[in-house]
Design a protein around this motif. Structure first.
Motif, PDB file in Angstrom:
ATOM      1  N   SER A 544      -8.093  33.187 -11.620  1.00 31.48           N
ATOM      2  CA  SER A 544      -8.951  34.255 -11.992  1.00 31.48           C
ATOM      3  C   SER A 544     -10.897  34.154 -11.284  1.00 31.48           C
ATOM      4  N   PHE A 545     -11.479  35.307 -10.352  1.00 29.04           N
ATOM      5  CA  PHE A 545     -12.062  34.966  -9.834  1.00 29.04           C
ATOM      6  C   PHE A 545     -13.358  35.298 -11.562  1.00 29.04           C
ATOM      7  N   ASP A 546     -13.427  35.487 -12.440  1.00 29.89           N
ATOM      8  CA  ASP A 546     -13.824  34.743 -13.686  1.00 29.89           C
ATOM      9  C   ASP A 546     -13.447  33.509 -14.481  1.00 29.89           C
ATOM     10  N   ASP A 547     -13.090  32.865 -13.709  1.00 30.49           N
ATOM     11  CA  ASP A 547     -12.976  31.642 -14.881  1.00 30.49           C
ATOM     12  C   ASP A 547     -14.195  31.100 -14.283  1.00 30.49           C
ATOM     13  N   ASN A 548     -15.011  30.495 -15.570  1.00 30.73           N
ATOM     14  CA  ASN A 548     -16.157  29.689 -14.907  1.00 30.73           C
ATOM     15  C   ASN A 548     -15.633  28.488 -14.428  1.00 30.73           C
ATOM     16  N   ALA A 549     -14.782  27.617 -14.958  1.00 29.29           N
ATOM     17  CA  ALA A 549     -14.509  26.084 -14.530  1.00 29.29           C
ATOM     18  C   ALA A 549     -12.595  26.379 -14.093  1.00 29.29           C
ATOM     19  N   LEU A 550     -12.661  25.671 -13.618  1.00 26.44           N
ATOM     20  CA  LEU A 550     -10.965  25.355 -12.830  1.00 26.44           C
ATOM     21  C   LEU A 550     -10.334  24.034 -12.938  1.00 26.44           C
ATOM     22  N   GLU A 551      -9.371  23.488 -13.158  1.00 23.53           N
ATOM     23  CA  GLU A 551      -8.665  22.729 -13.489  1.00 23.53           C
ATOM     24  C   GLU A 551      -7.262  22.514 -12.324  1.00 23.53           C
ATOM     25  N   VAL A 552      -7.766  21.626 -11.225  1.00 27.73           N
ATOM     26  CA  VAL A 552      -6.531  21.369 -11.070  1.00 27.73           C
ATOM     27  C   VAL A 552      -5.999  20.174 -10.835  1.00 27.73           C
ATOM     28  N   THR A 553      -4.439  19.799 -10.700  1.00 27.31           N
ATOM     29  CA  THR A 553      -3.987  18.033 -10.652  1.00 27.31           C
ATOM     30  C   THR A 553      -3.216  18.352  -8.861  1.00 27.31           C
ATOM     31  N   SER A 558      -9.148  10.403  -3.686  1.00 22.03           N
ATOM     32  CA  SER A 558     -10.072   9.057  -4.580  1.00 22.03           C
ATOM     33  C   SER A 558     -11.746   9.528  -4.990  1.00 22.03           C
ATOM     34  N   PRO A 559     -12.530   8.839  -5.463  1.00 14.87           N
ATOM     35  CA  PRO A 559     -13.992   9.039  -6.418  1.00 14.87           C
ATOM     36  C   PRO A 559     -14.287   9.792  -5.128  1.00 14.87           C
ATOM     37  N   ASN A 560     -14.271   9.671  -4.005  1.00  8.10           N
ATOM     38  CA  ASN A 560     -15.661  10.798  -2.717  1.00  8.10           C
ATOM     39  C   ASN A 560     -14.605  11.871  -1.788  1.00  8.10           C
ATOM     40  N   ALA A 561     -13.812  12.463  -2.224  1.00 21.91           N
ATOM     41  CA  ALA A 561     -12.696  13.010  -2.147  1.00 21.91           C
ATOM     42  C   ALA A 561     -13.520  14.407  -2.089  1.00 21.91           C
ATOM     43  N   VAL A 562     -13.781  15.325  -0.910  1.00 22.80           N
ATOM     44  CA  VAL A 562     -14.006  16.734  -0.939  1.00 22.80           C
ATOM     45  C   VAL A 562     -13.433  17.146  -0.213  1.00 22.80           C
ATOM     46  N   TYR A 563     -13.220  18.619  -1.779  1.00 19.84           N
ATOM     47  CA  TYR A 563     -12.148  19.163  -1.230  1.00 19.84           C
ATOM     48  C   TYR A 563     -12.003  20.809  -0.915  1.00 19.84           C
ATOM     49  N   LYS A 569     -10.017  32.176   7.850  1.00 17.44           N
ATOM     50  CA  LYS A 569     -10.829  31.733   9.011  1.00 17.44           C
ATOM     51  C   LYS A 569     -12.040  30.860   7.500  1.00 17.44           C
ATOM     52  N   MET A 570     -12.629  31.710   6.791  1.00 16.00           N
ATOM     53  CA  MET A 570     -12.840  31.245   6.098  1.00 16.00           C
ATOM     54  C   MET A 570     -13.087  29.638   4.843  1.00 16.00           C
ATOM     55  N   GLU A 571     -14.471  29.341   4.807  1.00 12.38           N
ATOM     56  CA  GLU A 571     -13.907  27.941   4.319  1.00 12.38           C
ATOM     57  C   GLU A 571     -15.105  27.193   3.325  1.00 12.38           C
ATOM     58  N   ILE A 572     -15.055  27.250   2.459  1.00 12.45           N
ATOM     59  CA  ILE A 572     -15.761  26.970   1.289  1.00 12.45           C
ATOM     60  C   ILE A 572     -15.897  25.659   0.443  1.00 12.45           C
ATOM     61  N   ILE A 573     -17.013  25.048   0.101  1.00 20.65           N
ATOM     62  CA  ILE A 573     -16.986  23.831  -0.799  1.00 20.65           C
ATOM     63  C   ILE A 573     -17.164  24.031  -2.213  1.00 20.65           C
ATOM     64  N   PRO A 574     -16.348  24.205  -2.764  1.00 24.27           N
ATOM     65  CA  PRO A 574     -17.083  23.958  -4.224  1.00 24.27           C
ATOM     66  C   PRO A 574     -17.306  23.779  -5.022  1.00 24.27           C
ATOM     67  N   ILE A 575     -18.519  23.404  -5.915  1.00 19.90           N
ATOM     68  CA  ILE A 575     -19.276  22.359  -6.980  1.00 19.90           C
ATOM     69  C   ILE A 575     -17.811  21.685  -7.842  1.00 19.90           C
ATOM     70  N   GLN A 576     -17.672  20.437  -7.089  1.00 18.25           N
ATOM     71  CA  GLN A 576     -16.015  19.752  -7.775  1.00 18.25           C
ATOM     72  C   GLN A 576     -16.850  18.605  -8.582  1.00 18.25           C
ATOM     73  N   ARG A 577     -15.550  17.746  -9.414  1.00 18.37           N
ATOM     74  CA  ARG A 577     -15.778  17.335  -9.894  1.00 18.37           C
ATOM     75  C   ARG A 577     -14.429  16.361  -9.981  1.00 18.37           C
ATOM     76  N   LEU A 578     -14.058  14.762  -9.725  1.00 18.62           N
ATOM     77  CA  LEU A 578     -13.080  14.033  -9.936  1.00 18.62           C
ATOM     78  C   LEU A 578     -12.221  14.228 -11.951  1.00 18.62           C
ATOM     79  N   ASN A 579     -11.536  13.713 -12.371  1.00 17.04           N
ATOM     80  CA  ASN A 579     -11.625  12.940 -13.727  1.00 17.04           C
ATOM     81  C   ASN A 579     -10.214  12.512 -13.693  1.00 17.04           C
TER      82      ASN A 579
END
Length: 693
Positions: A544-553, A558-563, A569-579
């Motif tokens: 949902s667009f209402d979700d504040n934080a999403l978790e995907v497997t 790699s630690p420096n990967a940028v998803y 045609k729209m591309e978005i780089i969301p705020i992210q971190r890997l655990n």
């Protein structure tokens, strides 16, 4: 009587001009010679008094006309009885609610269109103001600027529905923040045009308006209306199998006061309609539709639920993603392997599983990060490195199944299992009890829900026997027990996030034939399949667009990967971190998007370096689908203790702006003074033309 622009009253000095002209004309005399002096005396007396009256009337008309014009420019008005009032010289912020609930209609007009029309009328009251602000639910950068009424009229024509609902507290905070950056003279006022939907406006009892500001609430006076929307979608099994019958459950809700009978619901997979169902939904209730389907290929499939429901249409479709036959990665570690290779045979005969078998003494612990299930078979003890990696694996959400060896190290295993929440381990290797028959499993346990459908009833009557090597204090779920109550298989959960927890399965007997007939029984294979199936995180079909934080497997991250998230045609780089292998990210809000970008319901590709890693489906939140609204009376009650808040009864009244002007600006008189000035000019013309002496 008061004046909006009292400085114009200095223009009254202009009255001195016609007075001076009048006095100058009175001093001028002319000498005229006549033959009959006696007759001239009588005529001259009458002409002099008549001319004096005529000049006085002309002077009065000119002076009064000038006075009326000056007063008109000063804009006189009779002050309102309201203690709030309006200030057209101060800061004015207009909030236009463009949430999806404003799609609601009355008399075939959408609430958003009605609000835009009334807002346009309101701008006529501020046509000379320059400190005007228009904000919507977009919270865009453009809304941080102030402008004139004409600039706002141009902007309001471009307002579209926004996917991000805002509470009144958020709206008020944003308006106040902008006011803090402006040092506007005069009093500030805020206008809120909204349907005041109960599910989105927030807790009104906590909303306190600063006494330095005045708030005018303009409700749409929306009425509760019927709206059908999808509450949730889930699978009956942990995952979808290709070329097999699968079951999808769809729960739909009715937010209206009237029940809905036999609503047709359609299921689409990859744009093809493959199933239909009809549901009857009670008023303010819900119903669940069960739909069967199958897929012919592995991978991610695009699913969609669709139905017809008016006038609210933004939630008539629900998007979701199905992953067909996901690979379940099984890592088999052994020392004392059974002669029949039960584990390898179970997971080696189905393409659903990717199995790797290693001797526990030679395994690379780096393999754990790519495994869903680790099976330990016949390990007498655990080394330090292997033990620590197994603990980390389970705490990060992995599943661990343990079959003991014939002679396990009691101290080593007791310490290890205690860290995993399994205590009271007792090893009976030196004095084995006789084989005991297994008790019938509890078919009401969710673990066995689909196992008994696969296992013949006759097999359940001939239950195996077992010789337990160890006993332990049962924790979590007792899945299998002996008839004397000794646990044979338990399931416990440990660590992980709320959405992904690790499972620990402890078997009480080895897989060697001298320790019973459990591995030869018909229950063994479906139980091992179910353990593997539960090791894969249950598919989340939609977000949902209402979700504040999403978790995907993700895999091989790699630690420096940028998803990136990509849609068309729209591309978005969301705020992210890997655990580990879990990607945590946040969806951008409307005000964080670039110009021309818009988050719409549908499918988004999660990409890494241009390669699609996963397919995700996003939908609008359910909060706006609940069609319940605050009435003007309820709003007044909520803000009863705040006299600087005024609530109007209905925006649909034709004289909304006139009512606002009369209540808060008073009665304008400038029009009457303009008419009076014109009247005095006409009177002057009449005096000059018709009074001839």
């Amino acid at each position: 009587m008061s004046f909006l622009y009292p400085s114009f009253l200095l223009g009254l000095l202009a009255v001195s001009v016609p007075v001076a002209i009048h006095l100058f004309n009175l001093r001028r005399t002319r000498r005229i010679f006549f033959t009959n002096v006696s007759l001239l005396k009588t005529v001259q007396t009458e002409t002099k008094s008549f001319r004096r009256l005529k000049h006085l009337l002309i002077l009065a008309c000119r002076a009064l006309a000038i006075i009326c014009l000056v007063l008109a420019f000063a804009q006189p008005f009779i002050p309102s009885k309201s203690t709030l009032g309006l200030s057209r010289q101060g800061f004015t912020s207009l909030y236009l609610d463009n949430s999806y609930s404003m799609q609601n209609e009355e008399d075939e007009k959408r609430y958003l269109d009605v609000a835009i029309g009334k807002l346009d009328e309101l701008l006529t009251l501020f046509r000379n103001a320059s400190s005007l602000q228009l904000i919507t639910n977009d919270f865009s950068a453009q809304e941080q600027t102030v402008g004139t009424a004409e600039a706002l009229r141009d902007r309001v024509t471009t307002v579209r529905f926004a996917h991000t609902p805002r509470s009144l507290a958020d709206v008020y905070r944003r308006q106040v923040n902008l006011m803090a950056t402006r040092n506007s003279a005069g009093t500030s006022q805020l206008f809120w045009f909204s349907d005041f939907q109960k599910s989105t406006v927030g807790d009104l009892s906590r909303l306190k308006i600063d006494t330095a500001q005045r708030v005018f609430m303009v409700p749409m006076e929306a009425k509760p209306t019927r709206n059908i929307y999808v509450d949730s979608v889930w699978l009956s099994t942990p995952f979808v199998r290709e070329l097999q019958n699968n079951t999808l459950n769809v729960r739909v809700r009715n937010s209206g006061e009237e029940s809905v009978q036999k609503l047709p619901i359609r299921l689409f997979v990859d744009q093809a309609q493959i199933s239909t169902a009809s549901v009857s939904i009670p008023a303010k209730g819900s119903a669940t539709a069960t739909m069967n389907f199958n897929v012919t290929e592995k991978g991610f499939r695009r699913g969609r639920i669709a139905f017809e429901d008016y006038p609210i249409t933004f939630d008539n479709e629900f998007y979701f993603v199905l992953q067909a036959s996901p690979a379940i990665r099984v890592l088999h570690l052994y020392e004392q392997k059974s002669p029949s290779n039960y584990i390898e045979n179970v997971y080696g005969n189905d393409s659903l599983f990717v199995r790797q078998s290693f001797n526990a003494q030679n395994v690379d612990v780096g393999q754990f990060k790519n495994a869903d299930l680790v099976v330990l078979e016949g390990l007498p003890q655990l080394s330090g490195a292997l033990r620590s990696e197994l603990e980390r694996f389970v705490r990060q959400g992995g599943s661990l199944a343990i079959f003991p060896s014939a002679n396990p190290d009691a101290a080593a295993w007791s310490s290890f299992l205690t860290t995993l929440g399994v205590g009271g381990l007792q090893v009976q290797a030196n004095s084995l009890p006789p084989a005991q028959p297994m008790a019938a499993p509890n078919n009401q346990n969710p673990f066995f829900r689909d196992i008994f459908e696969q296992t013949q009833q006759q097999s359940l009557l001939n239950l195996p026997d077992a010789v337990p090597v160890w006993q332990w204090r049962a924790v979590g779920e007792r899945l299998l027990t002996l008839r004397n109550g000794t646990p044979l298989l338990t399931q416990s959960r440990l660590g992980g996030s709320a959405s992904r927890q690790g499972y620990v399965y402890v078997f009480g007997t080895p897989l060697q034939p001298e320790f019973g007939t459990v591995p030869q029984h018909a229950l063994f294979v479906p139980i091992m399949y179910k353990i593997a199936a539960l090791s894969v995180q249950a598919q989340r079909t939609a977000y949902s667009f209402d979700d504040n934080a999403l978790e995907v497997t993700v895999t091989d991250a790699s630690p420096n990967a940028v998803y990136k998230l990509k849609r068309d045609k729209m591309e978005i780089i969301p705020i992210q971190r890997l655990n580990g292998n879990q990607l945590l990210f946040e969806l951008p809000k409307s005000n964080q998007l670039s110009a021309g970008q818009e988050m719409e319901a549908g499918y988004y590709e999660l990409q890494l370096n241009g390669k699609t890693e996963r397919l995700l489906a996003f939908n609008h939140g359910n909060r706006e689908s609940a069609m319940e609204f605050y009435t003007p009376a309820e709003l007044r009650k909520a803000f009863a203790g705040q006299p600087n808040v005024q609530v109007f009864d209905s925006i649909h009244d034709g004289g909304f702006v006139d009512e606002l002007r009369a209540q808060n600006l008073g009665t304008n008189l400038w029009k009457y003074f303009i008419i009076a000035a014109l009247g005095f000019f006409l009177a002057e013309i009449a005096v000059i033309r018709f009074m001839k002496g």
